[in-house]
Motif scaffolding. Structure first.
Motif, PDB file in Angstrom:
ATOM      1  N   GLN A   1       0.933  -1.301   0.206  1.00 57.76           N
ATOM      2  CA  GLN A   1      -0.062  -0.004   0.183  1.00 57.76           C
ATOM      3  C   GLN A   1       0.991   1.355  -0.060  1.00 57.76           C
ATOM      4  OE1 GLN A   1      -2.299   0.378   3.553  1.00 57.76           O
ATOM      5  NE2 GLN A   1      -0.885  -0.725   4.782  1.00 57.76           N
ATOM      6  N   TYR A   2       0.254   2.354  -0.513  1.00 56.60           N
ATOM      7  CA  TYR A   2       1.051   3.639  -0.436  1.00 56.60           C
ATOM      8  C   TYR A   2       0.368   4.398   0.493  1.00 56.60           C
ATOM      9  CZ  TYR A   2       3.317   1.975  -4.669  1.00 56.60           C
ATOM     10  OH  TYR A   2       4.109   1.307  -5.423  1.00 56.60           O
ATOM     11  N   HIS A   3       1.218   5.136   1.339  1.00 60.05           N
ATOM     12  CA  HIS A   3       1.030   6.080   2.259  1.00 60.05           C
ATOM     13  C   HIS A   3       1.505   7.200   2.161  1.00 60.05           C
ATOM     14  CE1 HIS A   3      -0.741   3.305   5.038  1.00 60.05           C
ATOM     15  NE2 HIS A   3       0.483   2.354   5.320  1.00 60.05           N
ATOM     16  N   PRO A   4       1.145   8.463   2.516  1.00 63.83           N
ATOM     17  CA  PRO A   4       1.282   9.917   2.598  1.00 63.83           C
ATOM     18  C   PRO A   4       2.761   9.898   2.767  1.00 63.83           C
ATOM     19  CG  PRO A   4      -0.760   9.910   3.240  1.00 63.83           C
ATOM     20  CD  PRO A   4      -0.360   8.422   3.278  1.00 63.83           C
ATOM     21  N   LEU A   5       3.486  10.781   2.016  1.00 63.25           N
ATOM     22  CA  LEU A   5       5.141  10.919   2.400  1.00 63.25           C
ATOM     23  C   LEU A   5       5.439  11.761   3.559  1.00 63.25           C
ATOM     24  CD1 LEU A   5       7.722   9.733   1.373  1.00 63.25           C
ATOM     25  CD2 LEU A   5       7.695  11.782  -0.119  1.00 63.25           C
ATOM     26  N   GLY A   6       4.716  13.159   3.658  1.00 59.96           N
ATOM     27  CA  GLY A   6       5.169  13.959   4.388  1.00 59.96           C
ATOM     28  C   GLY A   6       5.117  15.406   3.710  1.00 59.96           C
ATOM     29  N   VAL A   7       5.982  16.316   4.211  1.00 62.23           N
ATOM     30  CA  VAL A   7       5.978  17.430   3.560  1.00 62.23           C
ATOM     31  C   VAL A   7       6.897  17.683   2.434  1.00 62.23           C
ATOM     32  CG1 VAL A   7       6.924  19.902   4.077  1.00 62.23           C
ATOM     33  CG2 VAL A   7       5.888  18.628   5.697  1.00 62.23           C
ATOM     34  N   VAL A   8       6.303  17.814   1.239  1.00 61.50           N
ATOM     35  CA  VAL A   8       6.973  18.011  -0.119  1.00 61.50           C
ATOM     36  C   VAL A   8       7.599  19.305  -0.279  1.00 61.50           C
ATOM     37  CG1 VAL A   8       6.862  17.507  -2.706  1.00 61.50           C
ATOM     38  CG2 VAL A   8       5.550  16.034  -1.049  1.00 61.50           C
ATOM     39  N   GLY A   9       8.859  19.610  -0.636  1.00 63.39           N
ATOM     40  CA  GLY A   9       9.632  20.814  -0.844  1.00 63.39           C
ATOM     41  C   GLY A   9       9.462  20.806  -2.470  1.00 63.39           C
ATOM     42  N   ILE A  10       9.012  22.195  -3.011  1.00 67.39           N
ATOM     43  CA  ILE A  10       8.734  22.314  -4.442  1.00 67.39           C
ATOM     44  C   ILE A  10       9.602  23.601  -4.896  1.00 67.39           C
ATOM     45  CG2 ILE A  10       7.460  22.624  -6.541  1.00 67.39           C
ATOM     46  CD1 ILE A  10       5.245  21.428  -4.902  1.00 67.39           C
ATOM     47  N   ILE A  11      10.679  23.244  -5.676  1.00 68.86           N
ATOM     48  CA  ILE A  11      11.424  24.353  -6.017  1.00 68.86           C
ATOM     49  C   ILE A  11      11.124  24.584  -7.642  1.00 68.86           C
ATOM     50  CG2 ILE A  11      13.817  25.206  -6.594  1.00 68.86           C
ATOM     51  CD1 ILE A  11      14.549  23.957  -4.036  1.00 68.86           C
ATOM     52  N   SER A  12      10.927  25.754  -8.104  1.00 71.29           N
ATOM     53  CA  SER A  12      10.603  26.147  -9.644  1.00 71.29           C
ATOM     54  C   SER A  12      11.240  27.079 -10.150  1.00 71.29           C
ATOM     55  CB  SER A  12       8.904  25.850  -9.519  1.00 71.29           C
ATOM     56  OG  SER A  12       8.507  27.071  -9.052  1.00 71.29           O
ATOM     57  N   ALA A  13      11.243  26.822 -11.627  1.00 69.74           N
ATOM     58  CA  ALA A  13      11.815  27.867 -12.582  1.00 69.74           C
ATOM     59  C   ALA A  13      10.913  28.919 -12.967  1.00 69.74           C
ATOM     60  CB  ALA A  13      12.438  27.084 -13.707  1.00 69.74           C
ATOM     61  N   PHE A  14      11.706  30.007 -13.560  1.00 67.81           N
ATOM     62  CA  PHE A  14      10.749  30.954 -14.050  1.00 67.81           C
ATOM     63  C   PHE A  14       9.988  30.718 -15.147  1.00 67.81           C
ATOM     64  CE2 PHE A  14      14.301  31.561 -17.002  1.00 67.81           C
ATOM     65  CZ  PHE A  14      13.718  31.785 -17.929  1.00 67.81           C
ATOM     66  N   ASN A  15      10.136  29.928 -16.038  1.00 70.90           N
ATOM     67  CA  ASN A  15       9.657  29.783 -17.306  1.00 70.90           C
ATOM     68  C   ASN A  15       8.356  29.016 -17.356  1.00 70.90           C
ATOM     69  OD1 ASN A  15      10.704  27.152 -16.718  1.00 70.90           O
ATOM     70  ND2 ASN A  15      10.958  26.838 -18.965  1.00 70.90           N
ATOM     71  N   PHE A  16       7.916  28.241 -16.169  1.00 73.06           N
ATOM     72  CA  PHE A  16       6.640  27.823 -16.039  1.00 73.06           C
ATOM     73  C   PHE A  16       6.357  28.173 -14.673  1.00 73.06           C
ATOM     74  CE2 PHE A  16       7.197  25.728 -20.008  1.00 73.06           C
ATOM     75  CZ  PHE A  16       6.020  25.679 -20.680  1.00 73.06           C
ATOM     76  N   PRO A  17       5.949  29.562 -14.684  1.00 68.95           N
ATOM     77  CA  PRO A  17       5.882  30.225 -13.221  1.00 68.95           C
ATOM     78  C   PRO A  17       4.727  29.444 -12.322  1.00 68.95           C
ATOM     79  CG  PRO A  17       5.262  31.502 -14.438  1.00 68.95           C
ATOM     80  CD  PRO A  17       5.803  30.310 -15.363  1.00 68.95           C
ATOM     81  N   VAL A  18       3.797  28.786 -12.827  1.00 67.23           N
ATOM     82  CA  VAL A  18       2.696  28.198 -12.165  1.00 67.23           C
ATOM     83  C   VAL A  18       2.326  26.831 -12.633  1.00 67.23           C
ATOM     84  CG1 VAL A  18       1.525  30.598 -11.958  1.00 67.23           C
ATOM     85  CG2 VAL A  18       0.924  29.156 -13.912  1.00 67.23           C
ATOM     86  N   ALA A  19       2.460  26.555 -13.844  1.00 63.13           N
ATOM     87  CA  ALA A  19       2.160  24.831 -14.130  1.00 63.13           C
ATOM     88  C   ALA A  19       3.100  24.119 -13.338  1.00 63.13           C
ATOM     89  CB  ALA A  19       2.408  24.729 -15.542  1.00 63.13           C
ATOM     90  N   VAL A  20       4.240  24.153 -13.331  1.00 69.21           N
ATOM     91  CA  VAL A  20       5.316  23.258 -12.536  1.00 69.21           C
ATOM     92  C   VAL A  20       4.669  23.158 -10.838  1.00 69.21           C
ATOM     93  CG1 VAL A  20       7.546  22.877 -11.870  1.00 69.21           C
ATOM     94  CG2 VAL A  20       7.245  23.355 -14.114  1.00 69.21           C
ATOM     95  N   TRP A  21       4.516  24.118 -10.321  1.00 72.09           N
ATOM     96  CA  TRP A  21       3.937  24.146  -9.131  1.00 72.09           C
ATOM     97  C   TRP A  21       2.738  23.137  -9.030  1.00 72.09           C
ATOM     98  CZ3 TRP A  21      -0.759  26.758  -7.319  1.00 72.09           C
ATOM     99  CH2 TRP A  21      -1.029  26.538  -5.922  1.00 72.09           C
ATOM    100  N   SER A  22       1.634  23.322  -9.782  1.00 74.01           N
ATOM    101  CA  SER A  22       0.353  22.353  -9.751  1.00 74.01           C
ATOM    102  C   SER A  22       0.892  21.229 -10.234  1.00 74.01           C
ATOM    103  CB  SER A  22      -0.503  23.052 -10.687  1.00 74.01           C
ATOM    104  OG  SER A  22      -0.253  22.915 -11.901  1.00 74.01           O
TER     105      SER A  22
END
Ligand code: NAD
Length: 513
Positions: free
Chosen positions: A150-171
């Motif tokens: 089974q798969y359980h939630p992992l915890g806190v995920v850190g997301i670092i993103s680039a300027f060129n897709f400023p919103v899509a990569v986050w989502s």
């Protein structure tokens, strides 16, 4: 800018002249020095954001860690329902958000809307996924036992993103991580801080209106030093980082040093192979859009065109001709094809690349140059350029994040083209243009393209949500978005249950007491 409705868009998105996140409800704490965001479109100051300090970060990580404990208990389909409501807001705010993306980053308004559409699509995908997140069951070798994973939630995920897709990569990351039961902390690009604020405003509002715990969507703001707060923090089990290979190598080492997980989406050096059997008209459309779209600032932008000698002159003439039709200017004006580069440093890199290719013996086919005068005051508008070059040139081996297309010639068998295509350190996107089934299949075979994405009769740029996105070699090896990319946001557990009155040991081992 106001004629394009930017001020109205900012207002609708709750983005102000000075933005700080010191209020708890926003799941964003920032009290440090101010980062100014200037538009590459007209060079004007759009607004300021205060940066996250170490003390602010402590508040964020504590809120996220606490929030996670509650969020993980909510059944996944209920988490999906909140993502669905978040998606409703994205649909409602698609135009202002697309406009802000265009104005702060410089891509065309159509591409800005397209980016928000990607957010909407990944949320749809995630909502369905929230009723799956499945493991396998296996047959146990022991009688009266059941084994499954089974798969359980992992915890806190850190997301670092680039300027060129400023919103899509986050989502792409958050929509999946949220249904998987994780809390997310996002450090967007310091070059596009206002789009991050706009997204966080939407997420924080939806989460609080729907009774979700605090800290499921958090924002931290600032440069790489703020990113480092997460990469070295053991409380963040997964870092998903999108950006340059240079950044990826640093982040990978930092996170591996504490045995954390990384999902890396780094630079590309994408090529289209054009064989004698290619449809030339479609080749030109695919190559030109791939090379100049987003002003050459997509990780999947077409950088190299590998053309067979039999059709080389024909393709060359058609592409050079097409470049004469390109309109460069304000990306909010839908008559223009190409907007500005992100900033003046990017302009310098573009100029250096053009100097370098000539130095190495290349031949400029379409001249580049920085545009000046009315409408180009920001100093970030450049002309898309084409150079005839060789794959082994140092500059061709390097990803220049600008509209510079290298034309490379191959002769003889397709194998020679594949060798050129694979002969770079990056491995993100690749394509072949051919109507020859044998060539297409060879390109996709084990001895074909070594990239994470390999296309037939479409270009290198752009991807659909349903497939896993990412690349090999120096592109970092990560996969996000569709297919089974969700698995990285969860921890896997194998379970064995004995429903007998005996306790047989594995491998038939006897342990008599
Ligand atoms: P960048 O590497 O300069 O910055 C990306 C992000 O990393 C920023 O938020 C930055 O602050 C952060 N960062 C930089 N150094 C860091 C460090 N040591 N620790 C923690 N965080 C750090 O990239 P950029 O100029 O914003 O974006 C362009 C690059 O991104 C290109 O190479 C492009 O190919 C790549 N990219 C890849 C993908 C993909 O999916 N493969 C998608 C988009 C962009």
């Amino acid at each position: 800018a106001s004629s394009f409705g930017i001020e109205e868009a900012l207002k609708e998105l709750g983005v102000n002249e000075t933005n700080n996140g010191t209020s708890t409800g926003k799941n964003w704490f920032s009290s440090g020095e101010e980062i100014a965001s200037y538009s590459p479109v007209d060079g004007k100051l759009i607004g300021k954001v205060s940066a996250t300090t170490k003390e602010d970060y402590e508040k964020v990580i504590t809120t996220a860690t606490e929030g996670f404990k509650e969020w993980r208990q909510l059944p996944a389909p209920q988490r999906g329902e909140i993502v669905r409501k978040f998606n409703d807001e994205l649909r409602r705010l698609k135009e202002p958000l697309g406009k802000l993306v265009s104005y702060e980053m410089g891509k065309s308004y159509q591409e800005g809307l397209g980016e928000v559409q990607e957010m909407i699509d990944i949320c749809d995908f995630a909502v369905g996924l929230s009723r799956q997140l499945h493991g396998l069951t296996m047959h146990s070798e022991r009688p009266g036992h059941r084994m499954y994973e089974q798969y359980h939630p992992l915890g806190v995920v850190g997301i670092i993103s680039a300027f060129n897709f400023p919103v899509a990569v986050w989502s792409w990351n958050t929509a999946l991580a949220w249904v998987c039961g994780d809390a997310c902390i996002w450090k967007g690009s310091e070059k596009t801080p206002l789009t991050s604020v706009a997204c966080q405003n939407i997420a924080a509002r939806v989460f609080s209106e729907n009774g979700a715990p605090e800290g499921i969507s958090c924002l931290i703001t600032g440069d790489y030093t703020v990113g480092e707060m997460m990469t070295k923090d053991e409380r963040v089990p997964l870092i998903s980082a999108t950006g340059s290979t240079r950044m990826g190598k640093i982040v990978a080492k930092k996170v591996a040093g504490r045995l954390g997980k990384t999902l890396l989406e780094l630079g590309g050096n994408n090529a289209i192979i054009v064989t004698p059997d290619a449809d030339i008209k479609n080749t030109v459309i695919g190559a030109v859009f791939g090379a100049v779209g987003t002003c050459g600032q997509r990780c999947t932008s077409t950088r190299r065109l590998i053309v067979h000698e039999d059709v080389y002159d024909k393709v060359k003439d058609a592409i050079v001709d097409a470049y004469q039709q390109i309109k460069i200017g304000n990306p909010l004006d839908e008559n223009n094809h190409v907007g500005p580069l992100i900033d003046k440093d990017a302009v310098k890199n573009y100029q250096n690349a053009l100097d370098k290719v000539v130095e190495e013996g290349g031949n400029i086919l379409v001249e580049g140059g920085v545009l000046e005068g009315e409408g180009y005051e920001s100093g970030c508008y450049v002309k898309p350029a084409i150079a005839e070059a060789k794959n082994e040139f140092e500059i061709v081996q390097h990803e220049t994040f600008a509209p510079v297309l290298y034309l490379l010639k191959y002769s003889g068998d397709l194998e020679n083209a594949i060798e050129i295509q694979n002969g770079v350190r990056q491995g993100l996107s690749s394509a072949i243009m051919t109507n020859n089934l044998r060539e297409a299949e060879r390109f996709l075979s084990v001895a074909g393209s070594d990239c994470g994405i390999a296309n037939v009769n479409i270009g290198t740029s752009g991807a659909e949500i349903g497939g896993a996105f990412g690349g090999e070699k120096e592109t970092g090896g990560g996969r996000e978005s569709g297919s089974d990319a969700w698995k990285i946001y969860m921890r896997r557990q194998t379970n064995t249950i004995n429903y007998t009155t005996e306790l047989p040991l594995a491998q038939g081992i006897k342990f008599d007491l």
